[in-house]
Every structure is written in structure tokens, then in C-alpha cells.
Write a protein that holds these residues in place. Sequence first.
Motif, short mmCIF file in Angstrom:
data_model
loop_
_atom_site.label_atom_id
_atom_site.label_comp_id
_atom_site.label_asym_id
_atom_site.label_seq_id
_atom_site.Cartn_x
_atom_site.Cartn_y
_atom_site.Cartn_z
N ASN A 146 10.20 6.83 -6.98
CA ASN A 146 9.28 7.92 -7.28
C ASN A 146 8.10 7.44 -8.11
OD1 ASN A 146 10.64 7.42 -9.64
ND2 ASN A 146 10.93 9.58 -10.17
N LYS A 147 7.69 6.21 -7.82
CA LYS A 147 6.52 5.68 -8.51
C LYS A 147 5.85 4.61 -7.66
CE LYS A 147 8.94 1.97 -10.96
NZ LYS A 147 9.25 1.37 -12.28
N ALA A 148 4.61 4.33 -8.03
CA ALA A 148 3.86 3.22 -7.43
C ALA A 148 3.22 2.46 -8.59
CB ALA A 148 2.79 3.74 -6.48
N THR A 149 2.93 1.19 -8.34
CA THR A 149 2.26 0.40 -9.37
C THR A 149 0.90 -0.05 -8.86
OG1 THR A 149 3.29 -1.66 -8.60
CG2 THR A 149 4.42 -0.44 -10.36
N LEU A 150 -0.03 -0.20 -9.77
CA LEU A 150 -1.39 -0.61 -9.43
C LEU A 150 -1.83 -1.69 -10.40
CD1 LEU A 150 -4.33 1.85 -8.72
CD2 LEU A 150 -4.63 -0.17 -10.13
N THR A 151 -2.17 -2.84 -9.86
CA THR A 151 -2.68 -3.94 -10.67
C THR A 151 -4.08 -4.28 -10.18
OG1 THR A 151 -0.43 -4.83 -10.92
CG2 THR A 151 -2.26 -6.29 -11.48
N ALA A 152 -5.02 -4.36 -11.11
CA ALA A 152 -6.41 -4.57 -10.69
C ALA A 152 -7.10 -5.64 -11.51
CB ALA A 152 -7.19 -3.26 -10.80
N ASN A 153 -7.99 -6.34 -10.84
CA ASN A 153 -8.89 -7.30 -11.49
C ASN A 153 -10.25 -7.10 -10.85
OD1 ASN A 153 -10.34 -9.52 -12.40
ND2 ASN A 153 -8.53 -10.85 -12.43
N LEU A 154 -11.06 -6.23 -11.49
CA LEU A 154 -12.34 -5.83 -10.92
C LEU A 154 -13.50 -6.50 -11.64
CD1 LEU A 154 -11.57 -2.04 -10.52
CD2 LEU A 154 -11.89 -3.67 -8.67
N THR A 155 -14.37 -7.09 -10.88
CA THR A 155 -15.54 -7.76 -11.44
C THR A 155 -16.47 -6.73 -12.08
OG1 THR A 155 -15.43 -9.43 -9.71
CG2 THR A 155 -17.52 -9.23 -10.90
N GLY A 156 -17.00 -7.09 -13.25
CA GLY A 156 -17.98 -6.23 -13.91
C GLY A 156 -17.39 -5.20 -14.84
N VAL A 157 -16.08 -5.25 -15.06
CA VAL A 157 -15.44 -4.31 -15.99
C VAL A 157 -15.02 -5.09 -17.23
CG1 VAL A 157 -13.62 -2.60 -16.30
CG2 VAL A 157 -14.60 -2.97 -14.03
N ALA A 158 -15.62 -4.77 -18.36
CA ALA A 158 -15.41 -5.54 -19.59
C ALA A 158 -14.06 -5.27 -20.22
CB ALA A 158 -16.52 -5.21 -20.59
N ILE A 206 0.29 -1.82 -5.41
CA ILE A 206 -1.12 -1.93 -5.01
C ILE A 206 -1.85 -2.96 -5.86
CG2 ILE A 206 -3.29 -0.65 -4.79
CD1 ILE A 206 -1.55 1.89 -4.48
N THR A 207 -2.68 -3.74 -5.18
CA THR A 207 -3.56 -4.70 -5.86
C THR A 207 -5.00 -4.38 -5.49
OG1 THR A 207 -1.87 -6.43 -5.77
CG2 THR A 207 -4.15 -7.13 -6.14
N ILE A 208 -5.87 -4.37 -6.51
CA ILE A 208 -7.28 -4.10 -6.27
C ILE A 208 -8.12 -5.23 -6.85
CG2 ILE A 208 -9.19 -2.46 -6.52
CD1 ILE A 208 -7.17 -0.31 -7.18
N THR A 209 -9.00 -5.78 -6.02
CA THR A 209 -9.95 -6.79 -6.46
C THR A 209 -11.36 -6.34 -6.03
OG1 THR A 209 -9.58 -8.05 -4.43
CG2 THR A 209 -8.28 -8.68 -6.35
N GLY A 210 -12.35 -7.18 -6.27
CA GLY A 210 -13.72 -6.83 -5.90
C GLY A 210 -14.40 -6.09 -7.02
N THR A 211 -15.14 -5.05 -6.70
CA THR A 211 -15.86 -4.25 -7.69
C THR A 211 -15.56 -2.77 -7.46
OG1 THR A 211 -17.82 -3.97 -6.30
CG2 THR A 211 -17.75 -5.94 -7.71
N PHE A 212 -15.99 -1.93 -8.40
CA PHE A 212 -15.82 -0.50 -8.21
C PHE A 212 -16.58 -0.02 -6.98
CE2 PHE A 212 -13.87 0.26 -12.35
CZ PHE A 212 -13.11 1.39 -12.11
N GLU A 213 -17.76 -0.62 -6.75
CA GLU A 213 -18.58 -0.21 -5.61
C GLU A 213 -17.99 -0.68 -4.29
OE1 GLU A 213 -19.70 -1.78 -8.31
OE2 GLU A 213 -20.62 -0.04 -9.28
N LYS A 214 -17.40 -1.87 -4.29
CA LYS A 214 -16.81 -2.43 -3.07
C LYS A 214 -15.42 -2.98 -3.38
CE LYS A 214 -21.17 -3.61 -0.77
NZ LYS A 214 -21.96 -4.68 -0.12
N PRO A 215 -14.45 -2.09 -3.57
CA PRO A 215 -13.11 -2.56 -3.91
C PRO A 215 -12.36 -3.07 -2.68
CG PRO A 215 -13.13 -0.18 -3.74
CD PRO A 215 -14.56 -0.62 -3.56
N VAL A 216 -11.45 -4.00 -2.91
CA VAL A 216 -10.55 -4.51 -1.87
C VAL A 216 -9.15 -4.09 -2.28
CG1 VAL A 216 -9.68 -6.52 -0.66
CG2 VAL A 216 -12.08 -6.45 -1.40
N VAL A 217 -8.58 -3.16 -1.51
CA VAL A 217 -7.27 -2.59 -1.86
C VAL A 217 -6.22 -3.12 -0.88
CG1 VAL A 217 -5.94 -0.47 -2.16
CG2 VAL A 217 -8.39 -0.51 -2.73
N SER A 218 -5.12 -3.62 -1.43
CA SER A 218 -4.03 -4.10 -0.58
C SER A 218 -2.70 -3.58 -1.15
CB SER A 218 -4.02 -5.63 -0.53
OG SER A 218 -3.89 -6.18 -1.83
#
Length: 372
Positions: free
Chosen positions: A22-34, A94-106
Motif C-alpha cells: 500500500n505504498k510506492a517509493t520515489l527517488t529523484a536526482n533532478l538537475t537545477g534543484v539546490a 519510481i526514479t526521476i532524473t533530468g529536470t522539472f521541465e523535462k523529467p525522465v520517469v522510470s
Amino acid sequence: MRNLLVLAACMMMALPACAKENKATLTANLTGVADGTKIVLIPGCTHQMEEPVAEATVDKGTFRLEIALDDPRVFYLRADKNMMSLMAAPGDEITITGTFEKPVVSGSEVHRKYDETYLKPRAEMGKMHDDYNRKYADIAKRMGEARASKDQEAIAVLSASEEWKALSRAEGDFFKTVGETVDKLVVENASTFWGPLLLMAHTSFLVPDQEKLYDMFSQEAKDSFYGKAVAAELFGITGQAPAFTAKDADGVEHTLQSLLKGDNYVLVDFWASWCGPCRRFVPTVRELAAKYAADGLVVVSISSDKDRDAWLKALGEEQMPWLNLLDESNIGKAYGVSSIPSIFLIDPRGNLVFSKQHGQSVIDKLQKTFGR
């Protein structure tokens, strides 16, 4: 027999592994986020103002969120002024890379379909909108200026111009294309939760004409989270009216319970000072209040204004001779209000007679209720 016992034991051992998470995990490394940036996760596609359900802080360029959920849901990931939309299902990693404007979600199959059925079509429709607005920006600006200055002669001349007619045709073509695209996507997915989800995703609010789409949904689709959201918005809530407490312009608190005293019917009018259709309906509400006063009808208008001064100014201008309250505790959300005007009738027992009506339907339903 021994083989059966071994099989049963193996099945029992496997049950925890097979249980639905009953959960999902999200790990992100987004360019331009301090580092130090606060990230919040907000439920999406509900047509309601939602509060964050999870938050994290960027550390060494990354952040991780754990999302509690029982069904596939859409979320907005926000950091300061940046925001992106994504979808998650129970068990997703879920893994997110790229930027907020152009995210890559897998890591999410439901997000992949969400991208194909919502994000990409939305981008295409957005480009079409921007193209025709850019092409006809000059005539649109001149018409805007004429309307702002109430220059009726200029408005007439511009309205008769070929350029304005071309803009009107382009705008009509755009909304026709949007309507056909959304209807097609919804109908193609009417057998699952994707149908109601896409209807909510591609619209800011629902209108009665969309009831025909709801009727096409399978029972599975209607029973889903988004199916129930569509039903609530189209048909309103039923049963007991949610209790509320709110203050009038003098700061005096009023409750629904106090309004119902004396076997009253309560007409609840959700409106705002900035809502043109709401204010144009005020004279009708005034007539209805007078017509059915002897039948025990009490009117209360509840404003969604965020600007108290604007609300008070509108009250002075409209001279609404009934109780007026300011919604400072999400009363509208409790009633499922996603657009205004939105009018409800509550009987003396606190039950909803009708929900989310406006215009002629309010007049017709009051006539039916009171028999005149």
C-alpha cells in the motif's frame, strides 16, 4: 498427501510476498534543484485544492519520498515555483532524473500510460493553443483594450474584421479538437479507472453534458477512486449535508444546525466576488428567497473569496439581504464544490434535496420541491 502439505506450506510462506503493497517509493536526482530545497507531493486530478501528503528536503542533489496509497493516483511534485505531474501505483519504485521541465520517469507502468494518454496529448493541445494565440495576438490585444475602455464603436469595428473572424474560427477549431481528443481517450478507456481518471485530468471542472461519458463507464471504472470523484462532481453529494461553521462580515459565527432550526429549508449558495455568473444570478436568488420565504426557505451565501476586502466590497454592491459567510475552513471542499456558482438545498432534517445546481435548474427544482 505429503506433496499437498509441502505445497500448502509453500503457499502460506509466499503470501506476504504476494500481498499488495500500500505504498510506492520515489527517488529523484533532478538537475537545477539546490540542496535544502523543500519538495512536496500533492494529490492531483481531483478538481479540489489538496494539501501535501508527503515532503522531503534535497540533500546532496537527491531526495526520497514514500507515498501511501491503495490505488493508482496522480500527484504533483512541487519545489518552489517548479512543478511536475506523475503517476504512481502501489508497489512502484519510481526514479526521476533530468529536470522539472523535462523529467525522465522510470519504474512505473502506470506513469508510462499516463504520459501517453495525458502528458503528451496535453502538450500537443498546448502547442496548438499557443500557435493560434501567437498568430492573432495583435487583434486579441486590440479587442481587449476596446473592451477594457468600453469603446463600443471600436468593438463593433473589430468584431466585423476578417482578422477577428479568423481568430474566432481558430479558437472554435481548437476547442472542437480538444473536446474530440478528450472524449476519444475517455471512451477508449471506459472499462477501467483510466476512463474517469483521464476525464478528470483533461478538465478543470465537469459539466452536465459529460454525464453521457460517465454512463459509458464500467462498474469497475465507476467504483474506482476517480470514478467516485467524477460521480461526486457531476451529481453532487447525497444524504446528510456536511455540517459547517463560518463567520459573517461582523465576525459572528453561524452553523448549519442553527439555520435549520424552525423546520427551515436552507439554500446554500457558493459564490465569490470575482465570479461574474454568480453575481448575475443574485437578482434571481433575491426573487427566490422572497417567493419561498413563507415555505421556510432560508438563504445563505458562502463566499470562496481569499480577499476579504473584495468580498465586503461585493456585499455592499450587491445588497444581498440574507446571511453571508466567508469560507475559511474548506466548506466548499466538504460539499464537493469544484466550480461556482454551485447551489444546494437542504431539508429541515439536514438531508440534501439537490446538489451543485445553478441557473434555471435551481428555479425548476425549487418549484418541484415546494409545489409552486
